[in-house]
Design an enzyme around this catalytic site. Sequence first.
Site, mmCIF file in Angstrom:
data_model
loop_
_atom_site.group_PDB
_atom_site.id
_atom_site.type_symbol
_atom_site.label_atom_id
_atom_site.label_comp_id
_atom_site.label_asym_id
_atom_site.label_seq_id
_atom_site.Cartn_x
_atom_site.Cartn_y
_atom_site.Cartn_z
ATOM 1 C CG ASP A 4 -4.573 -1.662 3.763
ATOM 2 O OD1 ASP A 4 -4.954 -2.540 4.672
ATOM 3 O OD2 ASP A 4 -4.660 -0.599 3.624
ATOM 4 C CG ASN A 63 -1.981 1.351 1.269
ATOM 5 O OD1 ASN A 63 -1.452 2.504 0.934
ATOM 6 N ND2 ASN A 63 -3.066 1.041 1.594
ATOM 7 C CE1 TYR A 102 -6.762 0.648 1.522
ATOM 8 C CE2 TYR A 102 -7.915 2.205 -0.121
ATOM 9 C CZ TYR A 102 -7.423 1.890 1.179
ATOM 10 O OH TYR A 102 -7.391 3.088 1.965
ATOM 11 C CD GLU A 136 -4.691 4.495 0.835
ATOM 12 O OE1 GLU A 136 -5.289 5.866 1.039
ATOM 13 O OE2 GLU A 136 -4.080 3.920 1.724
ATOM 14 C CG ASP A 160 0.522 5.323 5.694
ATOM 15 O OD1 ASP A 160 0.559 4.764 4.355
ATOM 16 O OD2 ASP A 160 -0.933 5.755 5.975
ATOM 17 C CG ASN A 217 -7.962 -1.118 5.880
ATOM 18 O OD1 ASN A 217 -7.477 -0.649 6.784
ATOM 19 N ND2 ASN A 217 -8.447 -0.602 4.817
#
Length: 252
Positions: A144, A7, A105, A35, A241, A146
């Site tokens: 990702d 990501n 994502y 992303e 990040d 999440n």
Amino acid sequence: MKFISWNVNGLRAVVKKDFAEIFQKLDADFFCIQETKMQEGQLKLDLPGYRQYFNYAERKGYSGTAIFAKDEPLTVSYGIQAPEFDHEGRAITLEYPNFYLVTSYVPNSGAKLKRLDFRMGWDKAFHAYLNQLDSHKPVILCGDLNVAHHEIDLKNPQSNHHNAGFTDEERQSFTKLLDQGFMDTFRHFYPDKEDIYSWWSYRFHSRDRNAGWRIDYFVTSKRLADHISDSKILTDIFGSDHCPVELLTNTL
């Protein structure tokens, strides 16, 4: 074979940093991106030897996924065959003779869990999609996702119990996916490994303190277990990040 998932929190932004050098150094067979935060025509990447596949969100500067692959797939598909979720550019599937590669994502449930219902709807549709693929040939899912599955997967589980990415609903949904014949490859190799994360907030010097979350995964069909040699989290790579995650396999 080497698979990378990252990501990048904005592909145009990371390209201005060390993306080209990192990409070349990693020399992956498949390099999956989440992303991207861009629309078609906003960036031209020079990646010799790779085919490029992008799925863009309708909303500008939001979400988006990409896969850069050395080998041409049999088929390419975008989304998860669910119109209510396929406008945000969140998934790409490449089909190869012996497996499907899916990058995703997964939606974040948001502040005050305002998108939790959307996220749970996504999970239901996405898991049905993955199971449908898995009924034909094994699946390699990366991205990702999440969700930090267990307390070991984030630095501060108690204070984050009801926050996006660590709600009971999200964690139970991920458990259900694994129970349907999939495995978390990192935990397959490192079931008790602590303090290894893939995402850190930009706030409060979180990465410096290693106050992170493990929310980036390679999840595969369990029947691929004998073909996988390692699953890594590349915490020494910066630029986003998130840090990249890696899967190493024998020939599939």
